[in-house]
Design a protein around this motif. Sequence first.
Motif, PDB file in Angstrom:
ATOM      1  N   GLN A   5       0.782  -1.123  -0.120  1.00 26.76           N
ATOM      2  CA  GLN A   5      -0.094  -0.047  -0.100  1.00 26.76           C
ATOM      3  C   GLN A   5       0.962   1.398   0.191  1.00 26.76           C
ATOM      4  N   SER A   6       0.604   2.126  -0.925  1.00 21.52           N
ATOM      5  CA  SER A   6       1.418   3.453  -1.092  1.00 21.52           C
ATOM      6  C   SER A   6       1.141   4.378   0.040  1.00 21.52           C
ATOM      7  N   LEU A   7       2.026   4.864   0.832  1.00 24.15           N
ATOM      8  CA  LEU A   7       1.973   5.725   1.892  1.00 24.15           C
ATOM      9  C   LEU A   7       2.314   7.216   1.246  1.00 24.15           C
ATOM     10  N   ASN A   8       2.410   7.509  -0.170  1.00 25.06           N
ATOM     11  CA  ASN A   8       2.811   8.582  -0.671  1.00 25.06           C
ATOM     12  C   ASN A   8       1.736   9.577  -1.076  1.00 25.06           C
ATOM     13  N   ARG A   9       0.594   9.523  -0.394  1.00 19.51           N
ATOM     14  CA  ARG A   9      -0.819  10.403  -0.727  1.00 19.51           C
ATOM     15  C   ARG A   9      -0.702  11.124   0.369  1.00 19.51           C
ATOM     16  N   ASN A  10      -1.194  12.501   0.017  1.00 22.86           N
ATOM     17  CA  ASN A  10      -1.668  13.386   0.948  1.00 22.86           C
ATOM     18  C   ASN A  10      -0.910  14.019   2.121  1.00 22.86           C
ATOM     19  N   TRP A  11       0.319  14.038   1.549  1.00 24.25           N
ATOM     20  CA  TRP A  11       1.396  14.661   2.453  1.00 24.25           C
ATOM     21  C   TRP A  11       1.134  16.234   2.002  1.00 24.25           C
ATOM     22  N   ARG A  12       1.382  17.160   2.999  1.00 19.63           N
ATOM     23  CA  ARG A  12       1.434  18.508   2.655  1.00 19.63           C
ATOM     24  C   ARG A  12       2.685  19.106   3.606  1.00 19.63           C
ATOM     25  N   PHE A  13       3.245  20.209   3.300  1.00 17.60           N
ATOM     26  CA  PHE A  13       4.399  20.879   3.899  1.00 17.60           C
ATOM     27  C   PHE A  13       4.080  22.359   4.355  1.00 17.60           C
ATOM     28  N   TRP A  31      -1.426  24.655   3.077  1.00 20.83           N
ATOM     29  CA  TRP A  31      -0.116  24.075   2.703  1.00 20.83           C
ATOM     30  C   TRP A  31      -0.064  23.393   1.378  1.00 20.83           C
ATOM     31  N   PRO A  32       1.143  23.709   0.794  1.00 21.26           N
ATOM     32  CA  PRO A  32       1.067  22.782  -0.640  1.00 21.26           C
ATOM     33  C   PRO A  32       1.471  21.389  -0.380  1.00 21.26           C
ATOM     34  N   GLU A  33       0.792  20.452  -1.304  1.00 19.09           N
ATOM     35  CA  GLU A  33       1.027  19.276  -1.351  1.00 19.09           C
ATOM     36  C   GLU A  33       2.354  18.647  -1.854  1.00 19.09           C
ATOM     37  N   VAL A  34       2.882  17.782  -1.149  1.00 19.44           N
ATOM     38  CA  VAL A  34       4.226  17.158  -1.387  1.00 19.44           C
ATOM     39  C   VAL A  34       4.314  15.734  -1.521  1.00 19.44           C
ATOM     40  N   THR A  35       5.060  15.100  -2.245  1.00 15.06           N
ATOM     41  CA  THR A  35       5.475  13.791  -2.311  1.00 15.06           C
ATOM     42  C   THR A  35       6.736  13.448  -1.638  1.00 15.06           C
ATOM     43  N   LEU A  36       6.790  11.945  -1.349  1.00 17.36           N
ATOM     44  CA  LEU A  36       7.845  11.622  -0.353  1.00 17.36           C
ATOM     45  C   LEU A  36       8.829  10.920  -1.197  1.00 17.36           C
ATOM     46  N   LEU A  57       5.715  17.913   8.834  1.00 15.02           N
ATOM     47  CA  LEU A  57       5.012  17.060   7.763  1.00 15.02           C
ATOM     48  C   LEU A  57       4.175  16.374   8.728  1.00 15.02           C
ATOM     49  N   PRO A  58       2.831  16.309   8.492  1.00 20.33           N
ATOM     50  CA  PRO A  58       1.677  15.989   9.524  1.00 20.33           C
ATOM     51  C   PRO A  58       2.062  14.351   9.757  1.00 20.33           C
ATOM     52  N   CYS A  59       1.446  13.775  10.999  1.00 21.24           N
ATOM     53  CA  CYS A  59       1.578  12.411  11.476  1.00 21.24           C
ATOM     54  C   CYS A  59       0.670  11.654  10.096  1.00 21.24           C
ATOM     55  N   LEU A  60       1.190  10.331  10.249  1.00 15.24           N
ATOM     56  CA  LEU A  60       0.634   9.360   9.517  1.00 15.24           C
ATOM     57  C   LEU A  60      -0.439   8.867  10.142  1.00 15.24           C
ATOM     58  N   LEU A  61      -1.585   8.607   9.911  1.00 14.67           N
ATOM     59  CA  LEU A  61      -2.499   8.081  10.701  1.00 14.67           C
ATOM     60  C   LEU A  61      -3.034   6.729   9.814  1.00 14.67           C
ATOM     61  N   TYR A  62      -2.702   5.481  10.343  1.00 13.61           N
ATOM     62  CA  TYR A  62      -2.932   4.311   9.581  1.00 13.61           C
ATOM     63  C   TYR A  62      -3.950   3.630  10.482  1.00 13.61           C
TER      64      TYR A  62
END
Length: 73
Positions: A5-13, A31-36, A57-62
Amino acid sequence: MRKVQSLNRNWRFHLGDEVGADYMGHDDRAWPEVTLPHDWSVAYPFDKRNASGTGYLPCLLYTSDAADEGLGV
């Protein structure tokens, strides 16, 4: 069974400090969206005031569902 599963979505900085940014419910929609992986220093000119660790970078909630029971992350 392996599940990828990709975790490279919905990141903002956001560069710099922002009061409340450490709160999980903080509104970061402006905040602008960024990729990891993300390296803010590529997009901005060098400034020695912006040391390593400057920005959020916001926390990752899984959350998993029943189909994921017994699987490791």
